[in-house]
Enzyme design. Structure first.
Site, short mmCIF file in Angstrom:
data_model
loop_
_atom_site.label_atom_id
_atom_site.label_comp_id
_atom_site.label_asym_id
_atom_site.label_seq_id
_atom_site.Cartn_x
_atom_site.Cartn_y
_atom_site.Cartn_z
N ASP A 185 14.99 2.66 4.26
CA ASP A 185 14.02 2.04 3.33
C ASP A 185 14.76 1.38 2.16
OD1 ASP A 185 12.21 3.23 4.97
OD2 ASP A 185 11.03 4.15 3.37
N PRO A 225 0.83 -1.20 0.00
CA PRO A 225 0.00 0.00 0.00
C PRO A 225 0.87 1.26 0.00
CG PRO A 225 -0.23 -1.19 2.08
CD PRO A 225 0.72 -1.98 1.23
N GLY A 283 4.14 3.77 5.21
CA GLY A 283 5.27 3.42 6.07
C GLY A 283 5.82 2.04 5.76
N SER A 335 6.97 1.66 0.19
CA SER A 335 6.49 1.46 -1.18
C SER A 335 7.36 2.18 -2.22
CB SER A 335 5.04 1.95 -1.26
OG SER A 335 4.65 2.09 -2.58
N SER A 336 7.69 3.45 -1.98
CA SER A 336 8.44 4.21 -3.00
C SER A 336 9.84 3.61 -3.20
CB SER A 336 8.55 5.70 -2.62
OG SER A 336 9.12 5.86 -1.35
N ALA A 337 10.49 3.21 -2.11
CA ALA A 337 11.83 2.60 -2.25
C ALA A 337 11.73 1.26 -2.96
CB ALA A 337 12.47 2.43 -0.87
#
Ligand code: PMV
Length: 307
Positions: free
Chosen positions: A145, A94, A98, A101-103
């Site tokens: 991350d 999701p 936290g 996700s972006s990494a």
């Protein structure tokens, strides 16, 4: 056609303090995954994911970090800047919760593009690409991350130091619950920085978080789940003082603590996103899932810690 994969991550202890050089403990979270597929298609670079379909150079600004991961990978590969390729992103992580996700998306993109062009991707180069994309997504990323989503093992992470892998000897379960609210890592990180400028005393919270993370490492290595739970509760309290929790997170943390968790805290950037709770048996973890769902958690997961 080539593919790249990455998993999510959970910060067990140390978020926010890790930005200032204190340690963090983070775990790969394999219950959520991202897969990127690259194939030859059309004359221009295009992309599809759950929220966007179209040309990469026409992507709106909110996708800047993802675009950057693609461009930097192509640049490092010495590939054309706008090749006739299609990139498909399929993710169960999701976004903005936290869970890294972006990494993870940046990791999977770099892996898929390097595989497509048949070049090896060193850990160092992967790290540089992902950190550079994360700097756009998060402003001042510690790197935790990037390090966790690109690996398979729990890590002990201190900014600027060599990564250490941790063997977890804990006989316990981690319940992860999503508040259903987008987290706000960027603003939370910026506000902690402002707080430290205006109220230098707030540094004490970071010191406390650092000490609790050190203790957590010991408890993880010596199978002391109840003590780990206690330091998680304390960490949540210090994160509240730093102003990075919110009502939804506090509610789920309280419900978990009252529902038999050994400890509970927010995880990741905070202000929405996810919380974690520690349970000593699978049955307790299942019970916690029930009470967290009743209290409004939109999604929950259970991960055995010492697997
Ligand atoms: O919200 P996430 O999953 O991106 O986690 C951020 C962790 C922070 O410590 C708040 C920031 C960082 O760069 O370490």
């Amino acid at each position: 056609m080539s593919q790249g994969h990455a998993g999510g991550k959970i910060i067990l202890m140390g978020e926010h303090a890790v930005v200032y050089g204190y340690p963090a403990i983070a775990l790969p979270f394999s219950a959520v995954q991202v897969q990127v597929t690259v194939e030859e298609k059309g004359d221009s670079l295009s992309l599809s994911c759950a929220l966007y379909q179209g040309l990469v150079h026409e992507m709106p600004r909110v996708w800047e970090s993802l675009k950057h991961a693609i461009r930097l990978s192509l640049y490092r590969l010495g590939a054309p800047t706008d090749p006739g390729l299609h990139i498909e992103i399929e993710s169960t992580i999701p976004p903005e919760r936290g869970m890294g996700s972006s990494a993870a998306v940046a990791v999977a993109i770099a892996r898929a593009l390097f595989a497509f062009y048949g070049k090896d991707l060193s850990d160092k180069e992967l790290w540089e690409i992902v950190q550079s994309a994360e700097a756009i997504a998060h402003g001042n990323p510690s790197g935790v991350d990037a390090a966790t989503t690109s690996g398979q093992k729990p890590i002990w992470f201190v900014k600027g130091s060599e990564l250490e892998h941790l063997e977890l000897c804990l006989d316990a379960y981690l319940v992860v619950a999503d508040t259903g609210k987008m987290g706000q890592t960027l603003s939370a990180v910026e506000d902690v920085a402002d707080l430290l400028c205006t109220q230098p005393d707030a540094e004490a919270e970071l010191v406390a978080l650092g000490t609790l993370t050190q203790q957590a490492r010991l408890y993880l290595a010596t199978n002391q789940a109840d003590k780990l739970g206690q330091v998680m509760n304390q960490a949540h309290h210090h994160l509240q003082i730093l102003g990075v929790s919110d009502e939804a997170l506090d509610k789920l943390v309280e419900v978990a603590q009252e529902g038999g968790a050994l400890g509970a805290k927010l995880t990741g950037g905070g202000r929405g996103g996810c919380m974690i709770a520690l349970a000593d048996t699978r049955k307790k973890a299942d019970d916690l899932v029930m009470v967290l769902k009743e209290a409004g958690a939109s999604q929950t997961w259970i991960q055995q810690i010492g697997e």
